[in-house]
Write an enzyme that holds these catalytic residues in place. Structure first.
Site, PDB file in Angstrom:
ATOM      1  N   GLU A 118       0.812  -1.224   0.000  1.00 36.28           N
ATOM      2  CA  GLU A 118       0.000   0.000   0.000  1.00 36.28           C
ATOM      3  C   GLU A 118       0.848   1.278   0.000  1.00 36.28           C
ATOM      4  O   GLU A 118       0.436   2.296  -0.558  1.00 36.28           O
ATOM      5  CB  GLU A 118      -0.948   0.004   1.207  1.00 36.28           C
ATOM      6  CG  GLU A 118      -2.053  -1.039   1.122  1.00 36.28           C
ATOM      7  CD  GLU A 118      -1.693  -2.376   1.732  1.00 36.28           C
ATOM      8  OE1 GLU A 118      -2.591  -3.239   1.853  1.00 36.28           O
ATOM      9  OE2 GLU A 118      -0.503  -2.558   2.104  1.00 36.28           O
ATOM     10  N   MET A 156      24.332   9.269   2.460  1.00 36.50           N
ATOM     11  CA  MET A 156      24.247  10.593   3.072  1.00 36.50           C
ATOM     12  C   MET A 156      24.478  10.518   4.582  1.00 36.50           C
ATOM     13  O   MET A 156      25.117  11.402   5.166  1.00 36.50           O
ATOM     14  CB  MET A 156      22.896  11.239   2.772  1.00 36.50           C
ATOM     15  CG  MET A 156      22.802  12.693   3.222  1.00 36.50           C
ATOM     16  SD  MET A 156      24.049  13.763   2.450  1.00 36.50           S
ATOM     17  CE  MET A 156      23.237  14.142   0.895  1.00 36.50           C
ATOM     18  N   PHE A 196     -11.720  -6.851  13.994  1.00 41.50           N
ATOM     19  CA  PHE A 196     -10.644  -7.368  13.142  1.00 41.50           C
ATOM     20  C   PHE A 196     -10.324  -6.356  12.037  1.00 41.50           C
ATOM     21  O   PHE A 196     -11.203  -5.877  11.330  1.00 41.50           O
ATOM     22  CB  PHE A 196     -11.073  -8.706  12.529  1.00 41.50           C
ATOM     23  CG  PHE A 196     -10.059  -9.272  11.568  1.00 41.50           C
ATOM     24  CD1 PHE A 196      -8.834  -9.716  12.019  1.00 41.50           C
ATOM     25  CD2 PHE A 196     -10.338  -9.339  10.205  1.00 41.50           C
ATOM     26  CE1 PHE A 196      -7.887 -10.235  11.139  1.00 41.50           C
ATOM     27  CE2 PHE A 196      -9.408  -9.857   9.312  1.00 41.50           C
ATOM     28  CZ  PHE A 196      -8.177 -10.303   9.783  1.00 41.50           C
ATOM     29  N   GLN A 197      -9.051  -6.026  11.909  1.00 41.90           N
ATOM     30  CA  GLN A 197      -8.534  -5.086  10.922  1.00 41.90           C
ATOM     31  C   GLN A 197      -9.187  -3.703  11.048  1.00 41.90           C
ATOM     32  O   GLN A 197      -9.450  -3.024  10.056  1.00 41.90           O
ATOM     33  CB  GLN A 197      -8.688  -5.623   9.493  1.00 41.90           C
ATOM     34  CG  GLN A 197      -7.754  -6.806   9.225  1.00 41.90           C
ATOM     35  CD  GLN A 197      -7.597  -7.137   7.765  1.00 41.90           C
ATOM     36  OE1 GLN A 197      -8.511  -6.921   6.959  1.00 41.90           O
ATOM     37  NE2 GLN A 197      -6.441  -7.683   7.392  1.00 41.90           N
ATOM     38  N   LYS A 212     -17.637  -0.711   5.672  1.00 39.53           N
ATOM     39  CA  LYS A 212     -18.118  -1.733   4.742  1.00 39.53           C
ATOM     40  C   LYS A 212     -19.635  -1.703   4.594  1.00 39.53           C
ATOM     41  O   LYS A 212     -20.168  -1.907   3.488  1.00 39.53           O
ATOM     42  CB  LYS A 212     -17.661  -3.113   5.214  1.00 39.53           C
ATOM     43  CG  LYS A 212     -17.910  -4.220   4.190  1.00 39.53           C
ATOM     44  CD  LYS A 212     -17.238  -5.514   4.608  1.00 39.53           C
ATOM     45  CE  LYS A 212     -17.413  -6.590   3.539  1.00 39.53           C
ATOM     46  NZ  LYS A 212     -16.717  -7.851   3.920  1.00 39.53           N
TER      47      LYS A 212
END
Length: 570
Positions: free
Chosen positions: A50, A483, A112-113, A162
């Site tokens: 993602e 760097m 969940f999630q 959802k």
């Protein structure tokens, strides 16, 4: 006829003229992915992470000027976007990020999630929404696009539970947006513009200092006209590169921590600094108390909160850079017409100033020393510039590779240099290049990378292979976090604590394992061959592994907290 929230979501994107979205499916957004089955109105690009999706959308937005669109699921899918959202926020890039969420009845129950992505992203979005009713979905999406792309652009997040996606409502897309508390100012105040031009015409050592706002506002043509009319030297920030032609005789190069000697000395000595679409970042100003110490400062920016935030200014002008520059050009033309032959600002009045600026430019040019067969990273950038004739879209990772690209590739056009400026996100360049390549399939797109940063999102090789994208990646492989190593060398008595990356993958084999092309150059003589061979590949990505000098440093360098005229030079 009523539609589901998922169908309304798709119809909204079609109404907005979206042609590409970047996403990764999951349970909370399955209603959308089911509705996407068979949709041909726009492309969906399946990413491998993602974070990669957001950077791709970011690269797409920077290259096109249109908003980048992201679709991910709830919980870890949403939290994986945060680095990309923060990257876009710091650089004012328009994104609309859609996240799935657990059903509204479960929000706050540690389902969940589930993750509070609204709370998490509030500090790094321009605005965000939690959709609680399907009847509000179309309006919210319309507002999200409007907020992301107007005023000072930025990312907007829309969190969609959802059950909202499964619910039904009549689809009606608003024709316009009215937000009482959000009214960006586009036209600059005429009195302030007149004051600014009067100050400029009285100055003897003017400098124009521009940032990403010139690129975002599509104001490059106006900037060039304005600078040429008054024969004023121009310097860009990292984000402003390409906003003024890099090969123009008035261009001083980039300023700041790794800016050119000429740019930093000119800003230190100027009596009139015209800041346009820039925010006086600490990497640009150095020690703030000694930044442009002799100058009256004019600041043009669409964001009023950016003016006098870091550096006090004398003449603030709030407005869209493109519109303000147009008005400033008109005022200059009126002054020229009124004064006739007495208008002696250009070029005779500035002859002494141009002489001094040119002397600085000649005294300390950007340079490096070739050493036998050893590949210098700057040489690689120069050869890429010459072999692409300066016409490529260049993305970068972050670190030495980024600074060398900014210094040694001359950007004559806007939206051809795509880099994470404010946040400094390693792993940005490769997915950003994928986004740019999708936007411009016929253009050469090259990511200038380091061997450390390319591994941050190397999994997106699969995305580039799947969609047959000929993105080129030039890995300046020095086996160090370059760097950070340089800072340890300069300021920590060469104690190289955890910056050596001796255990590194064979990038040629990694590319081949993904179905891409891998090439390697170990000596100077092989550099051109590798670049030419990579440029000839048309339907798959290419990794170019350049084994460069591990001890090479970026110069000039202004140590943190020092003024711009205290540069470390080669």
């Amino acid at each position: 006829m009523k539609k589901t929230g998922a169908q309304i979501f798709i119809d909204c994107l079609i109404k907005e003229g979206v042609d590409t979205i970047f996403g990764f499916p999951g349970g909370a957004v399955l209603p959308i992915y089911d509705a996407l089955y068979g949709v041909t109105a726009f492309k969906h690009i399946l990413v491998r992470h993602e974070q990669g999706a957001v950077h791709m959308a970011d690269g797409y937005a920077r290259a096109t000027g249109r908003p980048g669109i992201v679709l991910v699921t709830s919980g870890p899918g949403a939290t994986n976007t945060v680095t990309g959202i923060a990257t876009a926020y710091m650089d004012s890039i328009p994104l609309v990020v859609f996240t799935g969420q657990v059903p509204t009845a479960l929000i706050g129950n540690d389902a969940f999630q589930e993750a509070d992505i609204i709370g998490i992203t509030r500090p790094c979005t321009k605005h965000n929404y939690l959709v609680k009713d399907v009847k509000d979905l179309a309006r919210i999406i319309k507002e999200a696009f409007y907020i992301a792309t107007t005023g000072r652009p930025g990312p907007v997040l829309v969190d969609m539970p959802k059950d909202v996606l499964n619910a039904h409502a009549e689809f009606k897309y608003p024709e316009k947006v009215e937000l009482k508390n959000y009214q960006p100012t586009y036209k600059g105040h005429p009195g302030q513009i007149k004051k600014a031009v009067d100050l400029i015409l009285k100055s003897k050592r003017p400098v124009i200092y521009t940032g990403g706002g010139v690129v975002l506002s599509n104001a490059s043509d106006e900037l060039k006209i304005f600078a040429e009319k008054l024969s004023i030297p121009v310097t860009n920030t990292l984000m402003g590169l390409g906003g003024f032609p890099g090969t123009h005789p008035l261009f001083l190069g980039m300023l700041g921590m790794h800016g050119t000697y000429a740019a930093n000395m000119a800003v230190t000595s100027t009596d009139c600094l015209i800041a346009i679409g820039a925010r006086f970042d600490d990497r640009v100003t150095g020690k703030v108390d000694e930044f442009a110490p002799y100058a009256k400062i004019i600041h043009v920016d669409i964001d009023p909160t950016s003016i006098s935030k870091n550096v006090r200014v004398d003449i603030p002008i709030v407005g869209d850079v493109k519109l303000v520059l147009k008005d400033m050009i008109k005022v200059v033309d009126e002054a020229k017409k009124a004064l006739g032959t007495d208008f002696k600002y250009v070029p005779r009045a500035l002859a002494e100033w141009h002489g001094q600026v040119n002397k600085w430019a000649e005294t300390h040019k950007l340079s490096y020393k070739l050493n036998g067969k050893t590949i210098k990273p700057q040489y690689v950038i120069e050869r890429i510039y010459n072999l692409t004739k300066g016409k490529a879209i260049i993305t970068t990772e972050v670190g030495q590779n980024q600074m060398w690209a900014a210094q040694f590739y001359k950007f004559d056009r806007p939206r051809t240099f795509l880099s994470s400026g404010g946040l400094g996100t390693m792993g940005f360049g490769f997915p950003a290049a994928i986004g740019a390549q999708l936007a411009f399939p016929d253009k050469v797109v090259i990511d200038i990378a380091g061997d450390g940063s390319i591994q941050m999102n190397i999994q997106e090789l699969a995305t580039a292979v799947q969609y047959k994208l000929p993105v080129k990646v030039a890995i300046l492989n020095n086996r160090f976090l370059g760097m950070v190593r340089q800072w340890q060398e300069f300021f920590y008595e060469k104690r190289y604590s955890y910056t050596c990356m001796d255990v590194a993958p064979d990038f040629v084999k990694v590319a081949e394992a993904y179905g891409a092309v891998g090439l390697r150059a170990a000596t100077v003589d092989e550099v051109d061959w590798v670049i030419k061979k990579a440029l000839a590949v048309k339907n798959k990505p290419v990794f170019m592994d350049f084994q460069v000098d591990p001890a090479e440093d970026v110069y000039p360098m202004v140590p943190a907290g020092q003024p711009l005229n205290k540069m470390l030079l080669v």
